[in-house]
Design an enzyme around this catalytic site. Structure first.
Site, PDB file in Angstrom:
ATOM      1  N   GLY A  96       0.830  -1.267   0.010  1.00 52.32           N
ATOM      2  CA  GLY A  96       0.037   0.241   0.018  1.00 52.32           C
ATOM      3  C   GLY A  96       0.807   1.281   0.195  1.00 52.32           C
ATOM      4  O   GLY A  96       2.035   1.450  -0.509  1.00 52.32           O
TER       5      GLY A  96
ATOM      6  N   GLY B  88       0.827  23.350   3.135  1.00 53.04           N
ATOM      7  CA  GLY B  88       0.547  22.318   4.663  1.00 53.04           C
ATOM      8  C   GLY B  88       1.920  22.446   5.614  1.00 53.04           C
ATOM      9  O   GLY B  88       2.586  21.113   4.934  1.00 53.04           O
TER      10      GLY B  88
ATOM     11  N   TYR C 156       2.696  16.878   9.190  1.00 49.08           N
ATOM     12  CA  TYR C 156       3.542  16.566   9.677  1.00 49.08           C
ATOM     13  C   TYR C 156       4.543  16.428   7.983  1.00 49.08           C
ATOM     14  O   TYR C 156       5.459  15.802   8.448  1.00 49.08           O
ATOM     15  CB  TYR C 156       3.631  15.159  10.345  1.00 49.08           C
ATOM     16  N   ILE C 157       3.220  15.950   7.414  1.00 43.52           N
ATOM     17  CA  ILE C 157       3.873  15.243   6.520  1.00 43.52           C
ATOM     18  C   ILE C 157       4.568  16.662   5.623  1.00 43.52           C
ATOM     19  O   ILE C 157       5.965  16.952   4.830  1.00 43.52           O
ATOM     20  CB  ILE C 157       3.132  14.834   5.442  1.00 43.52           C
TER      21      ILE C 157
ATOM     22  N   GLY D  85      -3.585  17.271   3.410  1.00 52.51           N
ATOM     23  CA  GLY D  85      -3.493  15.650   3.915  1.00 52.51           C
ATOM     24  C   GLY D  85      -4.921  14.793   3.409  1.00 52.51           C
ATOM     25  O   GLY D  85      -3.488  14.980   1.870  1.00 52.51           O
TER      26      GLY D  85
ATOM     27  N   ALA E 297      -0.208   3.580  10.209  1.00 52.36           N
ATOM     28  CA  ALA E 297      -0.048   2.302   9.366  1.00 52.36           C
ATOM     29  C   ALA E 297      -0.754   0.889  10.628  1.00 52.36           C
ATOM     30  O   ALA E 297      -1.840  -0.214  10.196  1.00 52.36           O
ATOM     31  CB  ALA E 297       0.823   1.624   8.803  1.00 52.36           C
TER      32      ALA E 297
ATOM     33  N   HIS F 261      21.549   2.972  32.196  1.00 51.95           N
ATOM     34  CA  HIS F 261      22.079   4.320  31.420  1.00 51.95           C
ATOM     35  C   HIS F 261      23.458   3.559  31.316  1.00 51.95           C
ATOM     36  O   HIS F 261      24.295   2.597  30.570  1.00 51.95           O
ATOM     37  CB  HIS F 261      22.564   4.475  33.261  1.00 51.95           C
TER      38      HIS F 261
END
Length: 471
Positions: A41, A184, A187-188, A278, A326, A450
């Site tokens: 996809g 835009g 995030y993309i 979007g 996803a 640590h």
């Protein structure tokens, strides 16, 4: 062509669809999956995987460029300025995608899932026609899962084509644009915009809202905004893209027409205009009008077990709405397969981490402080800065923090957020804490290795309890 009958038909072999089919096959369910493109996809082919490959290449290039410029504090010097052959980078990315395509196909075969290549169209709720290379294949199924995914939203005044590209085309460019306009600031747009800025492009981000990454709180995004400035990325907030001028500035090629926040008109010269406003569900062309499923806005309406309004039809992934992730689709696909196999299953979305692969990275899981306060009333917040974390210092990643949000009365953790270098790898710990119903004492009492950045998670919980050790 002989008609195929099966117990389960999955339409779409993206992350949700292929996981659903594989799990169903493992459980002995006679399963067929239909896919028009390559398995995996959007995520595998033109989304998550290729974008992270490009982001990694950009990070490596920027590191070497700093070394060549004599700006590296580690004392590493490079004699000559580096160059980037983006076509080779894209070929490397394509190789990774190809290997994963083959991997998914192999897993489907191993689970004894029959794969049909082509475009499925509903005849009715139990029957689809698939246009294949050799003709039309009819498939009848007891149960159908719609996993058709999503596609980039196209602006009517900036249609894709020529210099106007979506994320799909951005991931296949052969050359780095000299000037890139990103429409835009989600995030993309910022993930790809920052990557191209590191590769040498002059990037301008145009965002209609008052600030970029508006889905995150301002404190969380502050380190990202700082980094955008360091990379020379111009951010126009409260600005609206209006269209394309083929005249450009002083006749020098294409330009993006923009209405600035003060109502003035401007032209941004750009070799490429990346539109990332979007994604929309892919509900057209599948013959869904033949089965008339209830909708929730643009999306297919589902219940908490991914059932649609028609008996025997499930829907999963982006086609069902937010969050369009996803790993959400995968979780839904696995659940649906087990339900079809007769298992009792439910699904709860409260513990779905979301990651923004900007520089620095952002991770959110569960509720934000504002959402937690609205739900629980009094809350406790613990925040620990990476500037006080030894491992972050040694990685030159001191900007950012980990924040834990919990109920004040019983210390149940409701949400976890982080911003910083490499914090995407903390998402599993955050999701596990929420899934297991951890309290602040559980996180604080877990011995964290640590030196690691994960110690900041423990320190944030200690801070919320009132006794942080290292700040």
């Amino acid at each position: 062509m002989k008609e195929i009958s099966c117990k389960l038909l999955v339409i779409g072999a993206g992350p949700g669809g292929y996981v659903c089919a594989i799990r169903a096959g493992q459980l002995g369910v006679d399963t067929v999956i239909v896919e028009a493109g390559k398995p995996g996809g959007t995520c595998l082919n033109v989304g998550c995987i290729p974008s992270k490959a490009l982001i990694h290449a950009a990070e490596e290039f920027e590191k070497v460029a700093h070394m060549a410029g004599g700006k590296d504090p580690l004392g590493i010097k490079v004699a000559a300025a580096p160059t980037l052959e983006l076509a080779k980078t894209v070929a490397w990315k394509d190789g990774i995608v190809s290997r994963l395509n083959s991997g998914v196909a192999g897993l489907l075969k191993k689970a004894k899932v029959k794969t049909v290549q082509g475009w499925a169209t509903f005849r009715d709720g139990k029957t689809v026609e698939v246009g294949t290379e050799t003709g039309t294949q009819v498939i009848r199924a007891e149960t159908v899962v719609i996993a058709t995914g999503s596609a980039p939203v196209e602006l009517p005044f900036l249609p894709f084509g020529g210099p106007v590209i979506s994320s799909t085309e951005a991931l296949a460019l052969s050359d780095v644009p000299k000037k890139l306009a990103v429409v835009g600031g989600g995030y993309i747009g910022l993930e790809l915009g920052m990557a191209f800025a590191k590769m040498g492009a002059k990037v301008t981000v145009v965002e209609a809202l008052p600030r970029v990454l508006a889905q995150y709180d301002a404190e969380l995004t502050r380190p990202v905004l700082k980094r955008l400035g360091e990379l020379g990325v111009e951010v126009m907030q409260g600005a609206k893209a209006k269209g394309l001028s083929t005249q450009g500035q002083a006749g020098k090629g294409d330009a993006l027409l923009v209405e600035t926040s003060d109502g003035k008109n401007a032209k941004l010269a750009a070799d490429r205009i990346l539109v990332t406003v979007g994604r929309k569900p892919l509900t057209e062309g599948w013959g869904l009008e033949q089965i008339d499923l209830d909708r929730a806005g643009k999306f297919i309406r589902i219940d908490d077990q991914c059932r649609t309004s028609m008996r025997g039809i499930f829907a999963i992934g982006d086609v069902t709405g937010e969050p369009m992730l996803a790993h959400r689709a995968m979780a839904q696909g696995e659940m649906v397969a087990e339900i079809v196999a007769g298992h009792k299953r439910s699904w709860d979305k409260r513990a779905i981490p979301a990651i923004c692969f900007t520089d620095p990275e952002l991770v959110t899981a569960g509720l934000s402080p504002e959402e937690a306060k609205a739900l629980a009333g009094e809350i406790k917040i613990g925040q620990f800065p990476f500037a006080a974390n030894g491992r972050a210092m040694t990685k030159q990643g001191e900007d950012g923090f980990v924040r834990v949000v919990a109920r004040a009365d019983n210390h149940l953790v409701l949400g976890i957020q982080a911003v910083g270098q490499g914090v995407s790898e903390l998402a599993a710990a955050f999701g596990l804490a929420l899934e297991m119903g951890a309290r602040l004492e559980d996180i604080a009492g877990t011995i964290h290795a640590h030196p690691t950045q994960g110690e900041s998670f423990q320190e944030a919980a200690l801070k919320a309890l009132g006794h942080a050790l290292h700040v």
